[in-house]
Scaffold this active site. Structure first.
Site, PDB file in Angstrom:
ATOM      1  N   LYS A 170       1.218   7.768   4.146  1.00 59.24           N
ATOM      2  CA  LYS A 170       0.762   6.385   4.233  1.00 59.24           C
ATOM      3  C   LYS A 170       0.205   6.040   5.608  1.00 59.24           C
ATOM      4  CE  LYS A 170       4.552   5.475   1.213  1.00 59.24           C
ATOM      5  NZ  LYS A 170       5.867   4.839   1.155  1.00 59.24           N
ATOM      6  N   PRO A 217       0.805  -1.217   0.000  1.00 60.49           N
ATOM      7  CA  PRO A 217       0.000   0.000   0.000  1.00 60.49           C
ATOM      8  C   PRO A 217       0.841   1.271   0.000  1.00 60.49           C
ATOM      9  CG  PRO A 217      -0.245  -1.207   2.070  1.00 60.49           C
ATOM     10  CD  PRO A 217       0.631  -2.021   1.203  1.00 60.49           C
ATOM     11  N   GLU A 218       0.615   2.093  -0.980  1.00 58.09           N
ATOM     12  CA  GLU A 218       1.200   3.428  -0.992  1.00 58.09           C
ATOM     13  C   GLU A 218       0.037   4.397  -0.835  1.00 58.09           C
ATOM     14  OE1 GLU A 218       4.202   3.969  -4.034  1.00 58.09           O
ATOM     15  OE2 GLU A 218       4.818   1.894  -3.870  1.00 58.09           O
ATOM     16  N   ARG A 258      16.806  -2.620  -2.202  1.00 58.45           N
ATOM     17  CA  ARG A 258      15.608  -3.087  -2.888  1.00 58.45           C
ATOM     18  C   ARG A 258      15.858  -2.990  -4.379  1.00 58.45           C
ATOM     19  NH1 ARG A 258      14.556   0.098   0.856  1.00 58.45           N
ATOM     20  NH2 ARG A 258      12.920  -1.094   1.811  1.00 58.45           N
TER      21      ARG A 258
END
Length: 294
Positions: free
Chosen positions: A61, A2-3, A275
């Site tokens: 967020k 979720p952003e 990442r």
DNA sequence: ATCGCGACCTGGTTGC
DNA sequence: TGCAACCAGGTCGCGA
């Protein structure tokens, strides 16, 4: 994952269904999601029970559930968090972490009229905490910047913040103190649209370039919001357990080896900040090594 | 003040 | 087939 758009979908969904609800009981099934609460699982539950939900607000967020328009339950979904509304009779989810019993509201999700708000989180990067005097803005997240969809977002301040930093522009995009709501996916998408490599130092961007990058971030996020959140990740579902769709709109993220939608060059993946970053090596040329000295 | 790295988590996938 | 290593990634704490 979720952003901002996904979190906004959750916030709006909750807001639609739980305003005015009385919280009759709280059950913390795993201590980790309330790890940020110094009062511990029992202390968290004790202070939330008996309160009335008066609003659901968001910054970046994070979102929070205002209690009696004074305190709040502050929430972050992390990577895999969900806040579901379910009938109290519905079977527990495998990764159910915190259960809130609600009274005084009805929903299609609860034909019996016994509604539960459930925090479900497989990977437990997310969490809940009690925010004293946090109804309007929990003090613990006051440092988070506004997001690009916020009407009070300060665009000039963003441009200045980017151009004064020597760190990689992608790192700046991900820094929630500069601009909130942008995660790995939308950062890569915004950079692809702006034809800027994420490792370009912020202070090597022109003002117009920084401004354009921001407007691309805003575009990609409002598009996602209009679609009801991205979520090709099956872990993400909105407040009623429904998945959103947006994956076909992604030009860079997760597309290693596939042709760039602009020029056909295969999209590349590179390690960045522990990442992955996806980019088009032709549209977004790797910046030359910053020279030492001079 | 600013920067950048590593830890925190679980479960699905990959490689041997 | 079984098991270990790897991967996803937002936030925070810490050392530089």
């Amino acid at each position: 994952m979720p952003e901002l758009p996904e979190v906004e979908v959750v916030r709006a969904g909750l807001s639609q269904h739980v305003l005015g609800a009385h919280i009759s009981h709280v059950q913390v099934l795993h201590p980790r999601p309330v790890r940020r609460d110094p009062a511990g699982p029992q202390g968290f539950a004790d202070r939330v029970v008996g309160r009335t939900i008066t609003a659901v607000r968001r910054r970046g967020k994070y979102f929070w559930i205002a209690l009696d328009e004074r305190d709040a339950v502050l929430a972050h979904l992390g990577m895999s968090g969900q806040m579901l509304l379910k009938d109290a009779d519905a079977a527990d989810e495998r990764h159910l972490r915190v259960r809130f019993g609600l009274e005084g509201v009805t929903s299609d999700s609860a034909p019996t009229g016994r509604l539960e708000m459930r925090f479900v989180d497989q990977r437990m990067f997310g969490g809940l905490s009690y925010a004293e005097d946090g109804a309007l803005l929990p003090p613990e997240i006051a440092h988070i910047a506004r997001d690009p969809l916020d009407s009070e977002f300060d665009e000039d301040a963003f441009v200045r913040a980017v151009r004064r930093r020597s760190s990689a522009v992608k790192r700046i995009l991900l820094n929630q103190d500069v601009v909130s709501g942008i995660g790995n996916i939308y950062a890569d998408e915004a950079l692809w649209r702006a034809r800027i490599h994420g490792e370009r130092p912020g202070d090597r961007l022109s003002g117009p370039q920084a401004r354009e990058l921001l407007s691309h971030a805003r575009e990609v996020m409002s598009h996602a919001l209009a679609q009801g959140g991205t979520s090709f990740d099956a872990l993400y579902v909105n407040v009623n357990g429904e998945s959103g769709y947006f994956d076909r709109s992604l030009h860079a993220y997760g597309r290693e080896g596939e042709p760039c939608d602009r020029c056909g060059t295969p999209i590349r993946r590179a390690a960045f900040m522990n990442r992955s970053s996806y980019f088009c090596p032709r549209c977004q040329p790797v910046p030359r090594r910053p020279r030492a000295g001079r």
